[in-house]
Design an enzyme around this catalytic site. Sequence first.
Site, short mmCIF file in Angstrom:
data_model
loop_
_atom_site.label_atom_id
_atom_site.label_comp_id
_atom_site.label_asym_id
_atom_site.label_seq_id
_atom_site.Cartn_x
_atom_site.Cartn_y
_atom_site.Cartn_z
N ASP A 1 63.13 83.61 39.48
CA ASP A 1 62.98 85.05 39.80
C ASP A 1 61.69 85.41 40.54
O ASP A 1 61.00 86.37 40.17
CB ASP A 1 63.08 85.89 38.51
CG ASP A 1 64.45 85.80 37.85
OD1 ASP A 1 65.31 85.05 38.33
OD2 ASP A 1 64.65 86.49 36.83
N CYS B 1 62.53 85.55 31.49
CA CYS B 1 63.45 84.62 32.15
C CYS B 1 62.96 83.18 32.10
O CYS B 1 63.77 82.26 31.94
CB CYS B 1 63.75 85.09 33.56
SG CYS B 1 64.74 86.61 33.51
N HIS C 1 71.23 92.49 40.03
CA HIS C 1 71.97 93.49 39.25
C HIS C 1 72.67 94.52 40.13
O HIS C 1 72.08 95.03 41.09
CB HIS C 1 71.00 94.25 38.34
CG HIS C 1 70.21 93.38 37.40
ND1 HIS C 1 70.77 92.37 36.65
CD2 HIS C 1 68.89 93.40 37.07
CE1 HIS C 1 69.83 91.81 35.91
NE2 HIS C 1 68.68 92.40 36.15
N HIS D 1 73.33 99.03 36.11
CA HIS D 1 73.40 97.85 35.22
C HIS D 1 73.08 98.19 33.77
O HIS D 1 72.27 99.08 33.49
CB HIS D 1 72.43 96.78 35.74
CG HIS D 1 72.59 95.45 35.10
ND1 HIS D 1 71.63 94.90 34.27
CD2 HIS D 1 73.61 94.57 35.12
CE1 HIS D 1 72.06 93.72 33.85
NE2 HIS D 1 73.25 93.50 34.36
N LYS E 1 71.97 85.78 38.77
CA LYS E 1 72.28 86.06 37.37
C LYS E 1 72.11 87.55 37.07
O LYS E 1 71.38 88.25 37.75
CB LYS E 1 71.41 85.21 36.45
CG LYS E 1 69.94 85.44 36.67
CD LYS E 1 69.11 84.48 35.85
CE LYS E 1 67.65 84.77 36.04
NZ LYS E 1 67.24 86.15 35.72
N ASP F 1 67.45 87.30 40.04
CA ASP F 1 67.96 88.40 39.23
C ASP F 1 68.71 89.33 40.20
O ASP F 1 68.15 89.71 41.24
CB ASP F 1 66.75 89.11 38.59
CG ASP F 1 67.01 89.66 37.21
OD1 ASP F 1 67.74 89.02 36.41
OD2 ASP F 1 66.46 90.74 36.90
N HIS G 1 65.75 97.50 38.60
CA HIS G 1 65.06 96.43 39.33
C HIS G 1 66.08 95.45 39.87
O HIS G 1 67.19 95.33 39.34
CB HIS G 1 64.08 95.69 38.39
CG HIS G 1 64.79 94.96 37.27
ND1 HIS G 1 65.22 95.60 36.14
CD2 HIS G 1 65.15 93.67 37.14
CE1 HIS G 1 65.82 94.73 35.35
NE2 HIS G 1 65.82 93.55 35.93
#
Length: 214
Positions: free
Chosen positions: A12, A160, A56, A60, A115, A54, A90
């Site tokens: 990330d 993470c 989203h 989310h 993810k 990351d 984010h």
Amino acid sequence: MDYKKTLLLLIDVQNDFCPGGALAVEDGDGVVPPLNALADVIAAKGGRVAATQDWHPAGHVSFASSYSGPKIGDTVDTALVKGQALWPDHCVQGTSGAAFHKDLNLNPVSMIIRKGFRGELDSYSAFFENDRKTATGLEGWIKSLGIETVIMGGLATDYCVFFSAMDCKRAGFKTVIASDAVRGVGFPSGSIEVAVSEMKSSGIEFFTSNELLV
Ligand code: VGL
Ligand code: ZN
């Protein structure tokens, strides 16, 4: 070192986790130089380099803005996850906040694992989403390559990186944190120290990038 059976996993390293981003980690961009150095050397020696992102959708389940009562920093029980923490919006898919830091060397990266891409399920770990059951596919990919050791760095130490390292160790890989190439959120207070001590007591090793580059 012989890095043929080694994966370097960049966790990330995205604008929203760097200074100026929506969920900025203090000195987050400080992970970039040591990770770039490791990526070049490990790739040159026949190892593999992968990155997580990351990723989203708007609205989310991990965004506080998706709820009317709960606020940033609260935890909620969702249909799939008990105790999901709530964050500012984010790493929204396709935005500049979700993009990798501009100085991150992506040339040696041969796999990108996105993810948290489902609206109803978050994922801290690079291996399993936050329901702790849904696989991302990373484990199967690296097992098929004969990887035995995973070195990781990136953001954030207490989320993470922590969940990825714990799952990695549990899956049977020798798991190493590049200690100068991680930075943490530090919320709730003390979370970085707790994460580091839990990783160490689980047998996860910590080395600086200089130690790993000899
Ligand atoms: C992360 C919180 C929410 C991380 C991602 O990359 O550590 N933390 N989403
Ligand atoms: Zn997230």
